[in-house]
Design a protein around this motif. Structure first.
Motif, PDB file in Angstrom:
ATOM      1  N   VAL A 123     -13.327 -83.889-105.835  1.00 53.03           N
ATOM      2  CA  VAL A 123     -12.656 -82.644-105.493  1.00 53.03           C
ATOM      3  C   VAL A 123     -12.422 -82.513-103.987  1.00 53.03           C
ATOM      4  O   VAL A 123     -11.496 -81.825-103.548  1.00 53.03           O
ATOM      5  CB  VAL A 123     -13.465 -81.438-106.028  1.00 53.03           C
ATOM      6  N   ILE A 124     -13.216 -83.220-103.176  1.00 54.35           N
ATOM      7  CA  ILE A 124     -13.033 -83.151-101.728  1.00 54.35           C
ATOM      8  C   ILE A 124     -11.669 -83.686-101.320  1.00 54.35           C
ATOM      9  O   ILE A 124     -11.107 -83.264-100.298  1.00 54.35           O
ATOM     10  CB  ILE A 124     -14.160 -83.932-100.993  1.00 54.35           C
ATOM     11  N   LEU A 125     -11.113 -84.612-102.112  1.00 55.80           N
ATOM     12  CA  LEU A 125      -9.794 -85.152-101.785  1.00 55.80           C
ATOM     13  C   LEU A 125      -8.731 -84.058-101.845  1.00 55.80           C
ATOM     14  O   LEU A 125      -7.771 -84.068-101.066  1.00 55.80           O
ATOM     15  CB  LEU A 125      -9.415 -86.304-102.723  1.00 55.80           C
ATOM     16  N   LEU A 126      -8.883 -83.111-102.770  1.00 60.41           N
ATOM     17  CA  LEU A 126      -7.938 -81.997-102.864  1.00 60.41           C
ATOM     18  C   LEU A 126      -7.858 -81.263-101.536  1.00 60.41           C
ATOM     19  O   LEU A 126      -6.772 -80.987-101.015  1.00 60.41           O
ATOM     20  CB  LEU A 126      -8.366 -81.029-103.967  1.00 60.41           C
ATOM     21  N   TRP A 127      -9.016 -80.968-100.972  1.00 62.32           N
ATOM     22  CA  TRP A 127      -9.053 -80.206 -99.725  1.00 62.32           C
ATOM     23  C   TRP A 127      -8.685 -81.068 -98.516  1.00 62.32           C
ATOM     24  O   TRP A 127      -8.073 -80.576 -97.573  1.00 62.32           O
ATOM     25  CB  TRP A 127     -10.435 -79.580 -99.557  1.00 62.32           C
ATOM     26  N   ALA A 128      -9.051 -82.345 -98.555  1.00 55.10           N
ATOM     27  CA  ALA A 128      -8.684 -83.245 -97.459  1.00 55.10           C
ATOM     28  C   ALA A 128      -7.170 -83.434 -97.412  1.00 55.10           C
ATOM     29  O   ALA A 128      -6.559 -83.393 -96.335  1.00 55.10           O
ATOM     30  CB  ALA A 128      -9.383 -84.594 -97.627  1.00 55.10           C
ATOM     31  N   TRP A 129      -6.552 -83.604 -98.577  1.00 58.07           N
ATOM     32  CA  TRP A 129      -5.103 -83.804 -98.646  1.00 58.07           C
ATOM     33  C   TRP A 129      -4.370 -82.518 -98.258  1.00 58.07           C
ATOM     34  O   TRP A 129      -3.351 -82.559 -97.578  1.00 58.07           O
ATOM     35  CB  TRP A 129      -4.716 -84.302-100.027  1.00 58.07           C
ATOM     36  N   VAL A 130      -4.880 -81.363 -98.675  1.00 55.37           N
ATOM     37  CA  VAL A 130      -4.299 -80.085 -98.240  1.00 55.37           C
ATOM     38  C   VAL A 130      -4.318 -80.003 -96.714  1.00 55.37           C
ATOM     39  O   VAL A 130      -3.331 -79.614 -96.075  1.00 55.37           O
ATOM     40  CB  VAL A 130      -5.066 -78.887 -98.843  1.00 55.37           C
ATOM     41  N   THR A 131      -5.440 -80.383 -96.121  1.00 51.46           N
ATOM     42  CA  THR A 131      -5.581 -80.330 -94.664  1.00 51.46           C
ATOM     43  C   THR A 131      -4.561 -81.231 -93.976  1.00 51.46           C
ATOM     44  O   THR A 131      -3.850 -80.805 -93.055  1.00 51.46           O
ATOM     45  CB  THR A 131      -7.009 -80.757 -94.249  1.00 51.46           C
ATOM     46  N   VAL A 132      -4.461 -82.467 -94.428  1.00 52.01           N
ATOM     47  CA  VAL A 132      -3.527 -83.428 -93.837  1.00 52.01           C
ATOM     48  C   VAL A 132      -2.085 -82.957 -93.984  1.00 52.01           C
ATOM     49  O   VAL A 132      -1.297 -82.982 -93.033  1.00 52.01           O
ATOM     50  CB  VAL A 132      -3.703 -84.818 -94.483  1.00 52.01           C
ATOM     51  N   ARG A 133      -1.754 -82.491 -95.184  1.00 53.38           N
ATOM     52  CA  ARG A 133      -0.363 -82.066 -95.448  1.00 53.38           C
ATOM     53  C   ARG A 133       0.008 -80.845 -94.616  1.00 53.38           C
ATOM     54  O   ARG A 133       1.126 -80.759 -94.091  1.00 53.38           O
ATOM     55  CB  ARG A 133      -0.206 -81.765 -96.940  1.00 53.38           C
ATOM     56  N   LEU A 134      -0.907 -79.897 -94.462  1.00 54.73           N
ATOM     57  CA  LEU A 134      -0.611 -78.711 -93.679  1.00 54.73           C
ATOM     58  C   LEU A 134      -0.467 -79.040 -92.201  1.00 54.73           C
ATOM     59  O   LEU A 134       0.422 -78.512 -91.523  1.00 54.73           O
ATOM     60  CB  LEU A 134      -1.686 -77.647 -93.876  1.00 54.73           C
ATOM     61  N   ILE A 135      -1.328 -79.906 -91.692  1.00 57.82           N
ATOM     62  CA  ILE A 135      -1.195 -80.328 -90.289  1.00 57.82           C
ATOM     63  C   ILE A 135       0.180 -80.923 -90.053  1.00 57.82           C
ATOM     64  O   ILE A 135       0.862 -80.602 -89.075  1.00 57.82           O
ATOM     65  CB  ILE A 135      -2.293 -81.353 -89.926  1.00 57.82           C
ATOM     66  N   GLU A 136       0.599 -81.795 -90.973  1.00 58.01           N
ATOM     67  CA  GLU A 136       1.885 -82.485 -90.812  1.00 58.01           C
ATOM     68  C   GLU A 136       3.072 -81.534 -90.903  1.00 58.01           C
ATOM     69  O   GLU A 136       3.942 -81.526 -90.035  1.00 58.01           O
ATOM     70  CB  GLU A 136       1.994 -83.582 -91.877  1.00 58.01           C
ATOM     71  N   THR A 137       3.121 -80.719 -91.950  1.00 59.77           N
ATOM     72  CA  THR A 137       4.310 -79.885 -92.156  1.00 59.77           C
ATOM     73  C   THR A 137       4.426 -78.779 -91.110  1.00 59.77           C
ATOM     74  O   THR A 137       5.531 -78.418 -90.694  1.00 59.77           O
ATOM     75  CB  THR A 137       4.337 -79.296 -93.585  1.00 59.77           C
ATOM     76  N   ILE A 138       3.292 -78.250 -90.651  1.00 62.30           N
ATOM     77  CA  ILE A 138       3.336 -77.229 -89.598  1.00 62.30           C
ATOM     78  C   ILE A 138       3.734 -77.863 -88.272  1.00 62.30           C
ATOM     79  O   ILE A 138       4.476 -77.264 -87.479  1.00 62.30           O
ATOM     80  CB  ILE A 138       1.986 -76.493 -89.506  1.00 62.30           C
ATOM     81  N   ASP A 139       3.281 -79.087 -88.037  1.00 63.01           N
ATOM     82  CA  ASP A 139       3.659 -79.784 -86.803  1.00 63.01           C
ATOM     83  C   ASP A 139       5.159 -80.036 -86.739  1.00 63.01           C
ATOM     84  O   ASP A 139       5.796 -79.765 -85.722  1.00 63.01           O
ATOM     85  CB  ASP A 139       2.908 -81.112 -86.703  1.00 63.01           C
ATOM     86  N   VAL A 140       5.758 -80.559 -87.831  1.00 64.50           N
ATOM     87  CA  VAL A 140       7.182 -80.881 -87.786  1.00 64.50           C
ATOM     88  C   VAL A 140       8.055 -79.633 -87.761  1.00 64.50           C
ATOM     89  O   VAL A 140       9.219 -79.687 -87.343  1.00 64.50           O
ATOM     90  CB  VAL A 140       7.603 -81.800 -88.960  1.00 64.50           C
ATOM     91  N   HIS A 141       7.500 -78.493 -88.179  1.00 65.38           N
ATOM     92  CA  HIS A 141       8.251 -77.234 -88.120  1.00 65.38           C
ATOM     93  C   HIS A 141       7.933 -76.418 -86.864  1.00 65.38           C
ATOM     94  O   HIS A 141       8.459 -75.310 -86.706  1.00 65.38           O
ATOM     95  CB  HIS A 141       7.952 -76.372 -89.356  1.00 65.38           C
ATOM     96  N   SER A 142       7.069 -76.930 -86.006  1.00 65.11           N
ATOM     97  CA  SER A 142       6.565 -76.135 -84.878  1.00 65.11           C
ATOM     98  C   SER A 142       7.648 -75.715 -83.900  1.00 65.11           C
ATOM     99  O   SER A 142       7.538 -74.670 -83.253  1.00 65.11           O
ATOM    100  CB  SER A 142       5.478 -76.915 -84.140  1.00 65.11           C
ATOM    101  N   GLY A 143       8.691 -76.548 -83.772  1.00 67.19           N
ATOM    102  CA  GLY A 143       9.728 -76.253 -82.784  1.00 67.19           C
ATOM    103  C   GLY A 143       9.370 -76.721 -81.387  1.00 67.19           C
ATOM    104  O   GLY A 143      10.146 -76.518 -80.447  1.00 67.19           O
ATOM    105  N   TYR A 144       8.208 -77.352 -81.236  1.00 66.90           N
ATOM    106  CA  TYR A 144       7.752 -77.832 -79.936  1.00 66.90           C
ATOM    107  C   TYR A 144       7.464 -79.330 -79.999  1.00 66.90           C
ATOM    108  O   TYR A 144       6.899 -79.824 -80.976  1.00 66.90           O
ATOM    109  CB  TYR A 144       6.471 -77.105 -79.509  1.00 66.90           C
ATOM    110  N   ASP A 145       7.866 -80.040 -78.957  1.00 62.60           N
ATOM    111  CA  ASP A 145       7.557 -81.459 -78.822  1.00 62.60           C
ATOM    112  C   ASP A 145       6.500 -81.589 -77.728  1.00 62.60           C
ATOM    113  O   ASP A 145       6.815 -81.656 -76.544  1.00 62.60           O
ATOM    114  CB  ASP A 145       8.817 -82.257 -78.461  1.00 62.60           C
ATOM    115  N   ILE A 146       5.242 -81.586 -78.142  1.00 65.74           N
ATOM    116  CA  ILE A 146       4.125 -81.562 -77.208  1.00 65.74           C
ATOM    117  C   ILE A 146       3.756 -82.985 -76.793  1.00 65.74           C
ATOM    118  O   ILE A 146       3.555 -83.843 -77.652  1.00 65.74           O
ATOM    119  CB  ILE A 146       2.884 -80.882 -77.836  1.00 65.74           C
ATOM    120  N   PRO A 147       3.651 -83.245 -75.478  1.00 64.51           N
ATOM    121  CA  PRO A 147       3.234 -84.588 -75.030  1.00 64.51           C
ATOM    122  C   PRO A 147       1.823 -84.915 -75.528  1.00 64.51           C
ATOM    123  O   PRO A 147       0.989 -84.037 -75.718  1.00 64.51           O
ATOM    124  CB  PRO A 147       3.256 -84.465 -73.500  1.00 64.51           C
ATOM    125  N   LEU A 148       1.584 -86.179 -75.755  1.00 61.29           N
ATOM    126  CA  LEU A 148       0.268 -86.676 -76.175  1.00 61.29           C
ATOM    127  C   LEU A 148      -0.178 -86.110 -77.527  1.00 61.29           C
ATOM    128  O   LEU A 148      -1.369 -86.028 -77.808  1.00 61.29           O
ATOM    129  CB  LEU A 148      -0.798 -86.362 -75.111  1.00 61.29           C
TER     130      LEU A 148
END
Length: 293
Positions: free
Chosen positions: A210-235
């Motif tokens: 069941v930990i994979l459910l939460w780990a995958w949610v975490t990874v997916r949210l980091i990714e989708t929020i990052d690509v929608h952020s509107g900011y290109d942050i260095p590093l």
């Protein structure tokens, strides 16, 4: 023969990772995490963990990961990293987005989350600490989920841009030409179901705890929020991932309503040439920068 060679390669890689893991110092957070996990198991039912636990994880992480991008609009220094500088965020758009998010999260996603418990019971997915996979196996399975989701997202997202159906479903997500993090899950209910299916396919194929459910949610949210952020942050550490699309890749899609259909990686857009306008745009920008030097 080829199958045996592949198995040997994966076995060797697994052994190598296990060896490296044995050399690493003990994680000081492991014992507190173990105690917290066992406390959860001892005080809550599997249904409560799978349902309300998953809801809390999703809601907390979603708005927590949105927080930096939200704060950037109030920090003058960060404006130079905004991709579409001529389209700042507005309170009106953010409030509208927030209201739609609450509807999608509790009226569309919550009923789906309620099925998590029955999924884990039907497939005998374990909850206990003893069978929790090591961190590198979690990462490997999350990567597999990301590849599966990205493939599903590319083809279904591209289909939603078809002129005969675009205005009925996907147009909602494109209401904001300049995206911001909280907009990641701002979508028509049907789109939430259609594109969200890609999230669950990897879980159905790869979930072993069941930990994979939460780990995958975490990874997916980091990714989708990052690509929608509107900011290109260095590093940005995510940009170190090979073939990672990133915020500029997806921001171009919102700016022009075409191309760059993949969610996480760039390979499908490269294979089918749907990033050609993005590549040409980058070339023009580089030439313009050279002229100003």
């Amino acid at each position: 023969m080829a199958t045996n060679e592949s198995v040997n390669i994966f076995s060797s890689a697994s052994l190598a990772v296990e060896y490296v893991d044995s050399l690493l110092p003990e994680n000081p957070l492991q014992e507190p995490f173990k105690n917290a996990w066992n406390y959860m198991l001892n005080n809550y039912t599997k249904f409560q963990i799978a349902t309300w636990g998953s809801l809390i994880v999703h809601e907390f992480l979603y708005f927590f990961f949105c927080l930096p991008g939200f704060l950037f609009q109030f920090i003058p220094y960060m404006k130079k990293y905004k991709i579409q500088k001529d389209k700042p965020e507005t309170w009106e758009n953010q409030w509208k987005c927030f209201k739609v998010l609450l509807f999608n999260h509790f009226c569309i996603q919550l009923p789906l989350i309620c099925g998590t418990y029955y999924f884990t019971e039907y497939f005998n997915i374990p909850y206990d600490w003893e069978r929790m996979p090591r961190w590198y196996m979690l990462l490997a399975r999350c990567f597999g989920c990301a590849v599966i989701e990205d493939t599903w997202h590319y083809f279904l997202h591209r289909l939603l841009h078809h002129k005969r159906i675009y205005k009925y479903i996907h147009k909602v997500h494109h209401e904001f030409q300049s995206p911001f993090g909280m907009e990641a899950e701002y979508a028509h209910p049907l789109e939430t179901l259609i594109l969200g299916t890609g999230f669950f396919i990897g879980i159905m194929l790869l979930c072993d705890h069941v930990i994979l459910l939460w780990a995958w949610v975490t990874v997916r949210l980091i990714e989708t929020i990052d690509v929608h952020s509107g900011y290109d942050i260095p590093l940005n550490p995510l940009n170190l991932i090979p073939f990672y699309a990133g915020s500029r890749h997806h921001d171009f899609h919102h700016m022009n309503f075409i191309g760059n259909y993949a969610s996480t990686f760039t390979w499908w857009d490269r294979i089918f040439g749907t990033d050609s306008q993005y590549v040409a745009y980058n070339e023009r920008m580089k030439q313009a920068e050279k002229k100003t030097e």
